[in-house]
Design a protein around this motif. Structure first.
Motif, PDB file in Angstrom:
ATOM      1  N   VAL A  82       0.862  -1.187   0.000  1.00  0.00           N
ATOM      2  CA  VAL A  82       0.000   0.000   0.000  1.00  0.00           C
ATOM      3  C   VAL A  82       0.893   1.230   0.000  1.00  0.00           C
ATOM      4  O   VAL A  82       1.694   1.419   0.925  1.00  0.00           O
ATOM      5  CB  VAL A  82      -0.922   0.031   1.245  1.00  0.00           C
ATOM      6  N   ASN A  83       0.773   2.045  -1.024  1.00  0.00           N
ATOM      7  CA  ASN A  83       1.539   3.281  -1.116  1.00  0.00           C
ATOM      8  C   ASN A  83       3.038   3.006  -0.901  1.00  0.00           C
ATOM      9  O   ASN A  83       3.704   3.685  -0.128  1.00  0.00           O
ATOM     10  CB  ASN A  83       1.010   4.318  -0.126  1.00  0.00           C
ATOM     11  N   ASN A  84       3.530   1.970  -1.562  1.00  0.00           N
ATOM     12  CA  ASN A  84       4.942   1.553  -1.503  1.00  0.00           C
ATOM     13  C   ASN A  84       5.394   1.042  -0.138  1.00  0.00           C
ATOM     14  O   ASN A  84       6.586   0.980   0.140  1.00  0.00           O
ATOM     15  CB  ASN A  84       5.870   2.665  -1.985  1.00  0.00           C
ATOM     16  N   VAL A  85       4.452   0.667   0.728  1.00  0.00           N
ATOM     17  CA  VAL A  85       4.775   0.064   2.019  1.00  0.00           C
ATOM     18  C   VAL A  85       4.299  -1.383   1.979  1.00  0.00           C
ATOM     19  O   VAL A  85       3.145  -1.659   1.670  1.00  0.00           O
ATOM     20  CB  VAL A  85       4.092   0.815   3.181  1.00  0.00           C
ATOM     21  N   SER A  86       5.222  -2.291   2.301  1.00  0.00           N
ATOM     22  CA  SER A  86       4.901  -3.710   2.322  1.00  0.00           C
ATOM     23  C   SER A  86       4.434  -4.117   3.709  1.00  0.00           C
ATOM     24  O   SER A  86       5.035  -3.724   4.713  1.00  0.00           O
ATOM     25  CB  SER A  86       6.134  -4.524   1.927  1.00  0.00           C
ATOM     26  N   TYR A  87       3.366  -4.902   3.761  1.00  0.00           N
ATOM     27  CA  TYR A  87       2.838  -5.415   5.032  1.00  0.00           C
ATOM     28  C   TYR A  87       3.043  -6.926   5.053  1.00  0.00           C
ATOM     29  O   TYR A  87       2.585  -7.628   4.158  1.00  0.00           O
ATOM     30  CB  TYR A  87       1.363  -5.041   5.200  1.00  0.00           C
ATOM     31  N   ALA A  88       3.728  -7.415   6.074  1.00  0.00           N
ATOM     32  CA  ALA A  88       4.122  -8.820   6.149  1.00  0.00           C
ATOM     33  C   ALA A  88       2.948  -9.760   6.371  1.00  0.00           C
ATOM     34  O   ALA A  88       2.948 -10.883   5.895  1.00  0.00           O
ATOM     35  CB  ALA A  88       5.157  -9.013   7.252  1.00  0.00           C
ATOM     36  N   THR A  89       1.944  -9.315   7.134  1.00  0.00           N
ATOM     37  CA  THR A  89       0.799 -10.167   7.459  1.00  0.00           C
ATOM     38  C   THR A  89      -0.482  -9.366   7.304  1.00  0.00           C
ATOM     39  O   THR A  89      -0.468  -8.128   7.256  1.00  0.00           O
ATOM     40  CB  THR A  89       0.877 -10.684   8.911  1.00  0.00           C
ATOM     41  N   TYR A  90      -1.597 -10.073   7.280  1.00  0.00           N
ATOM     42  CA  TYR A  90      -2.887  -9.380   7.235  1.00  0.00           C
ATOM     43  C   TYR A  90      -3.134  -8.628   8.537  1.00  0.00           C
ATOM     44  O   TYR A  90      -3.774  -7.585   8.540  1.00  0.00           O
ATOM     45  CB  TYR A  90      -4.021 -10.362   6.931  1.00  0.00           C
ATOM     46  N   GLN A  91      -2.596  -9.126   9.644  1.00  0.00           N
ATOM     47  CA  GLN A  91      -2.707  -8.396  10.905  1.00  0.00           C
ATOM     48  C   GLN A  91      -1.971  -7.062  10.806  1.00  0.00           C
ATOM     49  O   GLN A  91      -2.496  -6.028  11.222  1.00  0.00           O
ATOM     50  CB  GLN A  91      -2.177  -9.225  12.084  1.00  0.00           C
ATOM     51  N   ASP A  92      -0.772  -7.060  10.242  1.00  0.00           N
ATOM     52  CA  ASP A  92      -0.040  -5.803  10.052  1.00  0.00           C
ATOM     53  C   ASP A  92      -0.835  -4.847   9.169  1.00  0.00           C
ATOM     54  O   ASP A  92      -0.893  -3.639   9.430  1.00  0.00           O
ATOM     55  CB  ASP A  92       1.327  -6.059   9.411  1.00  0.00           C
ATOM     56  N   LEU A  93      -1.436  -5.390   8.124  1.00  0.00           N
ATOM     57  CA  LEU A  93      -2.241  -4.568   7.216  1.00  0.00           C
ATOM     58  C   LEU A  93      -3.435  -3.969   7.957  1.00  0.00           C
ATOM     59  O   LEU A  93      -3.711  -2.773   7.839  1.00  0.00           O
ATOM     60  CB  LEU A  93      -2.702  -5.400   6.018  1.00  0.00           C
ATOM     61  N   ALA A  94      -4.126  -4.772   8.744  1.00  0.00           N
ATOM     62  CA  ALA A  94      -5.276  -4.281   9.507  1.00  0.00           C
ATOM     63  C   ALA A  94      -4.860  -3.220  10.525  1.00  0.00           C
ATOM     64  O   ALA A  94      -5.546  -2.204  10.698  1.00  0.00           O
ATOM     65  CB  ALA A  94      -5.969  -5.443  10.206  1.00  0.00           C
ATOM     66  N   GLU A  95      -3.732  -3.450  11.183  1.00  0.00           N
ATOM     67  CA  GLU A  95      -3.254  -2.480  12.173  1.00  0.00           C
ATOM     68  C   GLU A  95      -2.921  -1.138  11.538  1.00  0.00           C
ATOM     69  O   GLU A  95      -2.961  -0.109  12.213  1.00  0.00           O
ATOM     70  CB  GLU A  95      -2.041  -3.030  12.915  1.00  0.00           C
ATOM     71  N   SER A  96      -2.613  -1.141  10.240  1.00  0.00           N
ATOM     72  CA  SER A  96      -2.305   0.128   9.563  1.00  0.00           C
ATOM     73  C   SER A  96      -3.498   1.072   9.544  1.00  0.00           C
ATOM     74  O   SER A  96      -3.326   2.272   9.351  1.00  0.00           O
ATOM     75  CB  SER A  96      -1.795  -0.130   8.138  1.00  0.00           C
ATOM     76  N   ILE A  97      -4.697   0.522   9.764  1.00  0.00           N
ATOM     77  CA  ILE A  97      -5.897   1.370   9.828  1.00  0.00           C
ATOM     78  C   ILE A  97      -6.560   1.273  11.204  1.00  0.00           C
ATOM     79  O   ILE A  97      -7.741   1.578  11.363  1.00  0.00           O
ATOM     80  CB  ILE A  97      -6.901   1.051   8.701  1.00  0.00           C
ATOM     81  N   GLY A  98      -5.788   0.819  12.199  1.00  0.00           N
ATOM     82  CA  GLY A  98      -6.295   0.769  13.564  1.00  0.00           C
ATOM     83  C   GLY A  98      -7.270  -0.364  13.836  1.00  0.00           C
ATOM     84  O   GLY A  98      -8.094  -0.260  14.749  1.00  0.00           O
ATOM     85  N   ARG A  99      -7.191  -1.436  13.074  1.00  0.00           N
ATOM     86  CA  ARG A  99      -8.100  -2.578  13.243  1.00  0.00           C
ATOM     87  C   ARG A  99      -7.291  -3.839  13.496  1.00  0.00           C
ATOM     88  O   ARG A  99      -6.067  -3.819  13.481  1.00  0.00           O
ATOM     89  CB  ARG A  99      -8.953  -2.764  11.982  1.00  0.00           C
ATOM     90  N   ASN A 100      -7.985  -4.936  13.696  1.00  0.00           N
ATOM     91  CA  ASN A 100      -7.377  -6.256  13.810  1.00  0.00           C
ATOM     92  C   ASN A 100      -7.866  -7.120  12.661  1.00  0.00           C
ATOM     93  O   ASN A 100      -9.009  -6.968  12.213  1.00  0.00           O
ATOM     94  CB  ASN A 100      -7.746  -6.935  15.136  1.00  0.00           C
ATOM     95  N   ALA A 101      -7.038  -8.032  12.211  1.00  0.00           N
ATOM     96  CA  ALA A 101      -7.408  -8.897  11.098  1.00  0.00           C
ATOM     97  C   ALA A 101      -8.655  -9.697  11.416  1.00  0.00           C
ATOM     98  O   ALA A 101      -9.523  -9.901  10.554  1.00  0.00           O
ATOM     99  CB  ALA A 101      -6.242  -9.817  10.729  1.00  0.00           C
ATOM    100  N   TRP A 102      -8.794 -10.161  12.663  1.00  0.00           N
ATOM    101  CA  TRP A 102      -9.941 -10.980  13.021  1.00  0.00           C
ATOM    102  C   TRP A 102     -11.240 -10.195  13.079  1.00  0.00           C
ATOM    103  O   TRP A 102     -12.303 -10.769  13.219  1.00  0.00           O
ATOM    104  CB  TRP A 102      -9.691 -11.754  14.318  1.00  0.00           C
ATOM    105  N   ASP A 103     -11.162  -8.858  12.927  1.00  0.00           N
ATOM    106  CA  ASP A 103     -12.389  -8.059  12.766  1.00  0.00           C
ATOM    107  C   ASP A 103     -13.047  -8.356  11.417  1.00  0.00           C
ATOM    108  O   ASP A 103     -14.216  -8.038  11.226  1.00  0.00           O
ATOM    109  CB  ASP A 103     -12.075  -6.567  12.824  1.00  0.00           C
ATOM    110  N   PHE A 104     -12.298  -8.942  10.512  1.00  0.00           N
ATOM    111  CA  PHE A 104     -12.762  -9.220   9.154  1.00  0.00           C
ATOM    112  C   PHE A 104     -12.966 -10.720   8.992  1.00  0.00           C
ATOM    113  O   PHE A 104     -12.227 -11.410   8.307  1.00  0.00           O
ATOM    114  CB  PHE A 104     -11.754  -8.687   8.122  1.00  0.00           C
ATOM    115  N   LYS A 105     -13.994 -11.232   9.657  1.00  0.00           N
ATOM    116  CA  LYS A 105     -14.291 -12.666   9.617  1.00  0.00           C
ATOM    117  C   LYS A 105     -15.008 -13.005   8.323  1.00  0.00           C
ATOM    118  O   LYS A 105     -15.884 -12.266   7.872  1.00  0.00           O
ATOM    119  CB  LYS A 105     -15.159 -13.070  10.786  1.00  0.00           C
ATOM    120  N   ALA A 106     -14.642 -14.145   7.771  1.00  0.00           N
ATOM    121  CA  ALA A 106     -15.294 -14.606   6.529  1.00  0.00           C
ATOM    122  C   ALA A 106     -16.658 -15.172   6.844  1.00  0.00           C
ATOM    123  O   ALA A 106     -16.963 -15.594   7.913  1.00  0.00           O
ATOM    124  CB  ALA A 106     -14.437 -15.656   5.857  1.00  0.00           C
TER     125      ALA A 106
END
Length: 106
Positions: A82-106
């Motif tokens: 995202v914007n030339n920043v690599s996120y190692a995990t989906y949790q890292d990606l979610a934290e970039s917007i102040g959330r947790n990955a498990w907030d996005f349950k399938a």
């Protein structure tokens, strides 16, 4: 392949892929050096939970929150770029917007 966030004893253990929750738990157990999740259960009990992530919803939320497109990080070691920043995990990606990955349950 689906991605699952696994926690055990209320501690985040990471993200594991598998066709099913059982497959992801087996991957988690093998990563920790066990034969499979049944081996873990036999030694320590059944204390892990696996939450399937809706990675499409997470990616959309990050795009909406940042105003930047989210790309698969095919050339780096992460899951998203995202914007030339690599996120190692989906949790890292979610934290970039102040959330947790498990907030996005399938």
């Amino acid at each position: 392949m689906p991605i699952f966030h696994i926690s055990a004893n209320d501690i985040a253990m990471g993200e594991f892929s598998g066709e099913t929750e059982a497959d992801a738990l087996d991957a988690y157990a093998r990563d920790a050096g066990y034969k499979d999740y049944a081996d873990v259960v036999a030694q320590f009990g059944d204390d892990a939970t696996a939450v399937q992530l809706d990675t499409d919803a997470l990616v959309a939320a990050v795009g909406d929150a940042t105003g930047h497109p989210v790309f698969q990080d095919s050339y780096g070691s992460g899951v998203a770029l995202v914007n030339n920043v690599s996120y190692a995990t989906y949790q890292d990606l979610a934290e970039s917007i102040g959330r947790n990955a498990w907030d996005f349950k399938a």
